[in-house]
Design an enzyme around this catalytic site. Structure first.
Site, mmCIF file in Angstrom:
data_model
loop_
_atom_site.group_PDB
_atom_site.id
_atom_site.type_symbol
_atom_site.label_atom_id
_atom_site.label_comp_id
_atom_site.label_asym_id
_atom_site.label_seq_id
_atom_site.Cartn_x
_atom_site.Cartn_y
_atom_site.Cartn_z
ATOM 1 N N SER A 79 -3.526 5.037 5.182
ATOM 2 C CA SER A 79 -3.478 5.541 3.601
ATOM 3 C C SER A 79 -4.364 4.178 2.853
ATOM 4 O O SER A 79 -4.246 3.226 3.120
ATOM 5 C CB SER A 79 -2.025 5.487 3.032
ATOM 6 O OG SER A 79 -1.891 5.454 1.789
ATOM 7 N N GLU A 86 -3.548 3.250 0.427
ATOM 8 C CA GLU A 86 -2.387 2.200 -0.370
ATOM 9 C C GLU A 86 -2.540 0.948 0.433
ATOM 10 O O GLU A 86 -2.009 -0.055 -0.003
ATOM 11 C CB GLU A 86 -1.028 2.861 -0.299
ATOM 12 C CG GLU A 86 -0.618 3.515 -1.494
ATOM 13 C CD GLU A 86 -0.412 2.780 -2.600
ATOM 14 O OE1 GLU A 86 -0.945 3.144 -3.713
ATOM 15 O OE2 GLU A 86 0.554 1.892 -2.592
ATOM 16 N N TYR A 134 5.862 0.323 1.218
ATOM 17 C CA TYR A 134 5.170 1.320 1.929
ATOM 18 C C TYR A 134 3.608 0.995 2.536
ATOM 19 O O TYR A 134 3.339 1.334 3.614
ATOM 20 C CB TYR A 134 4.775 2.574 0.960
ATOM 21 C CG TYR A 134 4.033 3.705 1.335
ATOM 22 C CD1 TYR A 134 4.424 4.698 2.211
ATOM 23 C CD2 TYR A 134 2.577 3.748 0.847
ATOM 24 C CE1 TYR A 134 3.830 5.932 2.570
ATOM 25 C CE2 TYR A 134 1.539 4.772 1.421
ATOM 26 C CZ TYR A 134 2.163 5.961 2.123
ATOM 27 O OH TYR A 134 1.454 6.669 2.547
HETATM 28 O O1 G4F Z 1 1.360 10.014 -7.316
HETATM 29 P P1 G4F Z 1 1.656 8.394 -7.132
HETATM 30 O O2 G4F Z 1 3.135 8.433 -6.930
HETATM 31 O O3 G4F Z 1 0.803 8.315 -6.032
HETATM 32 P P2 G4F Z 1 0.433 7.056 -5.163
HETATM 33 O O4 G4F Z 1 1.479 5.988 -5.441
HETATM 34 O O5 G4F Z 1 -1.108 6.355 -5.474
HETATM 35 O O6 G4F Z 1 0.682 7.180 -3.577
HETATM 36 C C1 G4F Z 1 0.229 8.441 -3.103
HETATM 37 O O7 G4F Z 1 -1.060 8.398 -2.460
HETATM 38 C C2 G4F Z 1 -1.227 7.230 -1.398
HETATM 39 C C3 G4F Z 1 -2.717 7.374 -1.081
HETATM 40 O O8 G4F Z 1 -3.289 6.179 -1.917
HETATM 41 C C4 G4F Z 1 -0.484 7.957 -0.389
HETATM 42 F F1 G4F Z 1 -0.550 7.201 0.701
HETATM 43 C C5 G4F Z 1 1.085 7.832 -0.710
HETATM 44 O O9 G4F Z 1 2.046 8.445 0.138
HETATM 45 C C6 G4F Z 1 1.045 9.147 -1.852
HETATM 46 O O10 G4F Z 1 0.767 10.266 -1.485
HETATM 47 O O11 G4F Z 1 0.971 7.599 -8.238
HETATM 48 C C7 G4F Z 1 -0.073 7.742 -8.686
HETATM 49 C C8 G4F Z 1 -0.307 6.655 -9.927
HETATM 50 C C9 G4F Z 1 0.507 5.196 -9.598
HETATM 51 O O12 G4F Z 1 -0.356 4.296 -10.152
HETATM 52 C C10 G4F Z 1 1.768 5.569 -10.562
HETATM 53 O O13 G4F Z 1 2.327 4.084 -11.128
HETATM 54 O O14 G4F Z 1 0.458 7.118 -10.989
HETATM 55 C C11 G4F Z 1 1.293 6.253 -11.811
HETATM 56 N N1 G4F Z 1 2.506 6.753 -12.399
HETATM 57 C C12 G4F Z 1 2.514 6.753 -13.807
HETATM 58 N N2 G4F Z 1 3.652 7.318 -14.279
HETATM 59 C C13 G4F Z 1 3.299 7.585 -11.740
HETATM 60 C C14 G4F Z 1 4.110 7.973 -12.940
HETATM 61 N N3 G4F Z 1 3.505 8.122 -10.690
HETATM 62 C C15 G4F Z 1 4.869 8.931 -10.360
HETATM 63 N N4 G4F Z 1 4.818 9.272 -9.207
HETATM 64 N N5 G4F Z 1 5.311 9.230 -11.301
HETATM 65 C C16 G4F Z 1 5.426 8.815 -12.764
HETATM 66 O O15 G4F Z 1 6.145 9.086 -13.629
#
Ligand code: G4F
Length: 329
Positions: free
Chosen positions: A127, A129, A151
């Site tokens: 990933s 990440e 993670y």
């Molecule tokens: O959609 P996210 O939760 O994805 P994140 O953390 O980038 O991880 C995903 O991608 C990775 C690949 O780089 C994978 F390995 C992993 O398994 C997963 O699929 O969050 C994306 C961004 C973050 O910066 C987070 O802080 O969105 C920001 N965010 C802002 N508000 C939020 C929110 N994320 C989530 N989930 N929910 C919110 O309310």
């Protein structure tokens, strides 16, 4: 008939990959854990031809038993605790499943092996990440890792142990370093689907607002359907290797919001958004942007769906999905 064994079969990528491999003529086996897994029924409805095999990434014996039964040509290890935010609360579980689970999977492959001149080919879902607090931009296969979550740390272990088993035992093991990949099958806990689904619900009068964390974060978002093709391509090469899979573009959560709310016909998103610190992470990944040129050159892979088309596809799906749910009430 070629046989593929997939962990994480009920997740977004597992379902896309099962669909893709079936079009290629594979018999697909999906590992599922638990005595009663509510996702089993959904999987059976969507993919009646996928054979479910019991097993768990925290139980080596179950992995060996599963591989002895299936005798796959290809093993795709997509199973993981994959929600970064949750990994901060359940760090030990994440290390066990997402990290040590890879070691167990590799050990099971080493023990079962496959036919002498047809060894099991192994794909590890690494990933972006792992890049975390990025050391260079854009990120390539050679960019040093600096994970920012339990993670990310577990994924670094999974990546490094895959490389180590390839180098130590000559195993055919590849790691795909996949940047964020989304689509209508994305879980509602991830930010893209949370946005498209809530925008649809606001448009239909079900919800009034969306509550988010850090909307300045930037990600390289592609379409999951394009990315599973790259997984398969990696396992068709003469030699195993690691590849970055990305679009080479980055967009902020704010940009995603802008586009999704415009497409749904709600206009300026600011009036609907609230911020809550409970969605902030103890350490954040601020910027990801990948360089997929190695995969493009060596595998001949190219993403087909762009950012605008991705948001469009997700918004349209969620309007239809929520309209259908409303009719059932
Ligand atoms: O959609 P996210 O939760 O994805 P994140 O953390 O980038 O991880 C995903 O991608 C990775 C690949 O780089 C994978 F390995 C992993 O398994 C997963 O699929 O969050 C994306 C961004 C973050 O910066 C987070 O802080 O969105 C920001 N965010 C802002 N508000 C939020 C929110 N994320 C989530 N989930 N929910 C919110 O309310």
């Amino acid at each position: 008939m070629r046989k593929a064994f997939i962990t994480g079969i009920t997740g977004q990528d597992g379902r896309h990959l099962a669909e893709f491999l079936q079009t290629k003529g594979y018999k697909v086996y999906g590992m599922m854990k638990g005595q009663y897994n509510p996702r089993a029924e959904l999987l059976r409805d969507e993919f009646p031809e996928v054979e479910v095999v019991p097993g768990d990434l925290t139980d080596l014996t179950s992995l060996v038993t599963a591989l002895e039964y299936v005798q796959p040509d290809e093993f795709y290890n997509l199973g993981a605790i994959s929600f970064v935010a949750m990994s901060f609360n359940q760090a030990e579980l994440t290390a066990n499943v997402t990290g040590l689970g890879v070691l167990r999977a590799l050990e099971a492959v080493r023990m079962v092996g496959g036919a002498q001149n047809n060894p099991i080919r192994f794909y590890q879902a690494s990933s972006s990440e792992m890049f975390g607090k990025v050391r260079e931009t854009p990120q390539t296969e050679l960019t040093p890792f600096h994970p920012r979550s339990p993670y990310g740390v577990a994924k670094v272990f999974g990546h490094d142990i895959t490389v180590n088993y390839r180098e130590s035992y000559g195993m055919y093991a590849c790691s795909g370093i996949l940047f964020n990949h989304e689509g209508p099958r994305r879980g509602l806990e991830f930010v893209t689907r949370k946005i498209t689904n809530t925008a649809a619900r606001i448009k239909l009068g079900i919800d009034k607002e969306i509550v988010l964390g850090n909307t300045d974060a930037k990600r390289d978002w592609g379409y999951a359907g394009d990315y599973v093709k790259a997984m398969w391509m990696m396992l068709q090469q003469d030699d195993p290797d690691d590849y970055v899979i990305a679009t080479g573009e980055t967009h902020s959560v704010d940009e995603f919001l802008t586009l999704a709310f415009e497409k749904v016909g709600l206009g300026d998103f600011h009036q609907y958004v609230k911020h809550d610190p409970k969605y902030l992470r103890p350490a954040e990944v601020d910027l990801l942007i990948g360089d997929p040129s190695k995969a493009e050159k060596k595998l001949g892979w190219k993403r087909e769906v762009g950012f605008d088309q991705l948001v469009d596809m997700m918004v349209k799906h969620d309007i239809a999905y929520e309209t259908h749910r409303l009719k059932k009430i």
